[in-house]
Enzyme design. Structure first.
Site, mmCIF file in Angstrom:
data_model
loop_
_atom_site.group_PDB
_atom_site.id
_atom_site.type_symbol
_atom_site.label_atom_id
_atom_site.label_comp_id
_atom_site.label_asym_id
_atom_site.label_seq_id
_atom_site.Cartn_x
_atom_site.Cartn_y
_atom_site.Cartn_z
ATOM 1 N N ARG A 179 0.840 -1.186 0.000
ATOM 2 C CA ARG A 179 0.000 0.000 0.000
ATOM 3 C C ARG A 179 0.884 1.248 0.000
ATOM 4 O O ARG A 179 1.843 1.342 0.783
ATOM 5 C CB ARG A 179 -0.898 0.043 1.248
ATOM 6 C CG ARG A 179 -2.077 -0.930 1.224
ATOM 7 C CD ARG A 179 -3.120 -0.563 0.160
ATOM 8 N NE ARG A 179 -4.273 -1.442 0.188
ATOM 9 C CZ ARG A 179 -4.404 -2.548 -0.542
ATOM 10 N NH1 ARG A 179 -3.448 -2.928 -1.371
ATOM 11 N NH2 ARG A 179 -5.502 -3.271 -0.476
ATOM 12 N N GLU A 196 -4.260 6.481 -5.632
ATOM 13 C CA GLU A 196 -4.391 5.772 -6.921
ATOM 14 C C GLU A 196 -5.723 6.112 -7.591
ATOM 15 O O GLU A 196 -6.719 6.232 -6.892
ATOM 16 C CB GLU A 196 -4.337 4.253 -6.698
ATOM 17 C CG GLU A 196 -3.008 3.787 -6.165
ATOM 18 C CD GLU A 196 -3.002 2.289 -5.844
ATOM 19 O OE1 GLU A 196 -3.993 1.602 -6.130
ATOM 20 O OE2 GLU A 196 -2.010 1.832 -5.285
ATOM 21 N N HIS A 233 -0.791 -1.167 -9.791
ATOM 22 C CA HIS A 233 -1.493 -1.981 -8.780
ATOM 23 C C HIS A 233 -2.009 -3.301 -9.387
ATOM 24 O O HIS A 233 -3.221 -3.531 -9.456
ATOM 25 C CB HIS A 233 -2.655 -1.203 -8.146
ATOM 26 C CG HIS A 233 -3.077 -1.794 -6.823
ATOM 27 N ND1 HIS A 233 -3.360 -1.032 -5.708
ATOM 28 C CD2 HIS A 233 -3.249 -3.082 -6.426
ATOM 29 C CE1 HIS A 233 -3.700 -1.829 -4.708
ATOM 30 N NE2 HIS A 233 -3.640 -3.090 -5.128
HETATM 31 C C1 8YV Z 1 -6.332 -6.480 -5.319
HETATM 32 C C2 8YV Z 1 -4.879 -5.810 -3.342
HETATM 33 O O1 8YV Z 1 -6.247 -6.592 -6.683
HETATM 34 O O2 8YV Z 1 -6.012 -7.636 -2.374
HETATM 35 C C3 8YV Z 1 -5.485 -6.553 -2.210
HETATM 36 O O3 8YV Z 1 -5.431 -6.012 -1.083
HETATM 37 O O4 8YV Z 1 -4.277 -4.839 -3.141
HETATM 38 C C4 8YV Z 1 -4.977 -6.216 -4.780
HETATM 39 O O5 8YV Z 1 -4.117 -7.273 -4.992
HETATM 40 C C5 8YV Z 1 -7.362 -5.466 -5.019
HETATM 41 O O6 8YV Z 1 -7.368 -5.048 -3.727
HETATM 42 C C6 8YV Z 1 -8.735 -5.946 -5.437
HETATM 43 O O7 8YV Z 1 -9.757 -5.322 -4.727
#
Ligand code: 8YV
Length: 321
Positions: free
Chosen positions: A240, A269, A287
């Protein structure tokens, strides 16, 4: 009218996941994959009992308060749940779940790609070839730094951190880590634990972020902590963006304190700080840590397992609130 629970699905999900959703629920799908505003989420949730969102939907305290009374569960399609105000969810008695484990391999793979891409100047090289600007070769051309045998510091030794350590051992890296808890010795596999991040930073040729974004970890990588890294270190973040302070990271890249950075997770983002793209020593991905066919299916099925458990009256396996 069917008696299947109505589920608001905020984004377009893999075909097999939507097929299972349609078999077992009354899903409100989003075939155009439009990004809903907070008001649209609240409006579309009327008459639904559950929501299956991604990290792109922000369930802040005001959204949670305004959600229709019938909504009982938010079953996230993500391992991270910093987009949900957990305190507000608990206060309202909302069940919240996430999708751990299933994306650890994909995210660790991307982390290795970020490390190597940053070390070997992948963005610069690819741009040269694609723009037909590659004119010559010399021993001094596009010289990067080795990954093999270097010291890797992992901030947050959870599931993704541990798989990353495994993959990095394939590159003979020496693994250091900092976490709030030390792993049991049998799980460390030789990784060296540091009580404090400040103890670990001076030993990191590479530092990779794998902790959750919480009030405690937000802005952890600030100017002072970047200054503790060895000169020429490489910073990697596929977790993050909140963990680093943008000005501090960009300052360290501009000054040469950092050799490079490989980044997949940003503040704000997708409207990220424009300076990241202007720097030659950044390797930037949008991402996509978990973006593989296999992993996205598995994430969807895991979210559905959580919904199934809840609507059967069982405790969902991945409950975070
Ligand atoms: C996802 C992510 O694609 O799972 C997570 O926390 O950051 C990513 O890998 C995304 O969050 C899908 O909602």
């Amino acid at each position: 009218m069917s008696d299947k629970p109505v589920i608001l699905v905020t984004r377009k999900l893999p075909e097999a996941v939507e097929a299972r959703l349609s078999r077992d629920y009354e899903p409100r799908l989003n075939p155009e994959d439009v990004l809903y505003s907070k008001d649209e989420i609240i409006e579309r949730a009327t008459g639904a009992q559950g929501i299956l969102p991604c990290h792109t939907e922000h369930f802040t305290a005001d959204v949670i308060e305004r959600l229709p009374e019938e909504i009982k569960i938010i079953a996230n399609f993500s391992v991270g749940f910093d987009h949900v105000d957990i305190g507000a969810a608990k206060k309202r008695g909302l069940v919240v779940t996430n999708t751990p484990d299933v994306l650890s391999n994909a995210t660790a793979e991307l982390t290795m790609m970020l490390m190597i891409g940053a070390a070997r100047r992948a963005s610069e090289g690819e741009k040269l070839v694609r723009t037909r600007s590659w004119k010559d070769w010399s021993p001094a051309f596009m010289v990067g730094v080795d990954v093999t045998g270097k010291r890797l510091g992992i901030l947050g030794m959870g599931r993704v951190g541990q798989v990353t350590a495994k993959r990095a051992r394939g590159f003979d890296m020496e693994i250091h880590y900092h976490d709030v808890r030390r792993l049991p010795p049998e799980m460390e596999e030789g990784a060296i634990f540091h009580e404090t991040l400040e103890d670990m930073l001076p030993l990191c040729d590479f530092i990779s972020i794998h902790c959750n974004a919480t009030p405690e970890t937000t802005g952890l990588m600030n100017a002072e902590r970047f200054s503790l890294l060895p000169d020429g270190a490489i910073y990697v973040n596929a977790a993050r963006g909140a963990i680093h302070d943008d000005d501090a990271l960009i300052g360290a890249l501009q000054s040469g304190k950092l050799w490079a950075a490989g980044i997949d997770a940003y503040n704000n983002e997708p409207n990220i700080d424009a300076r990241f793209a202007e720097l030659p020593n950044t390797f930037l991905m949008p991402h996509i840590g978990s973006a593989t066919i296999e992993t996205r299916d598995a994430m969807g099925f895991r979210a559905l397992d959580n919904l199934d458990a809840y609507f059967k009256g069982d405790e969902p396996g991945d409950r975070v609130a």
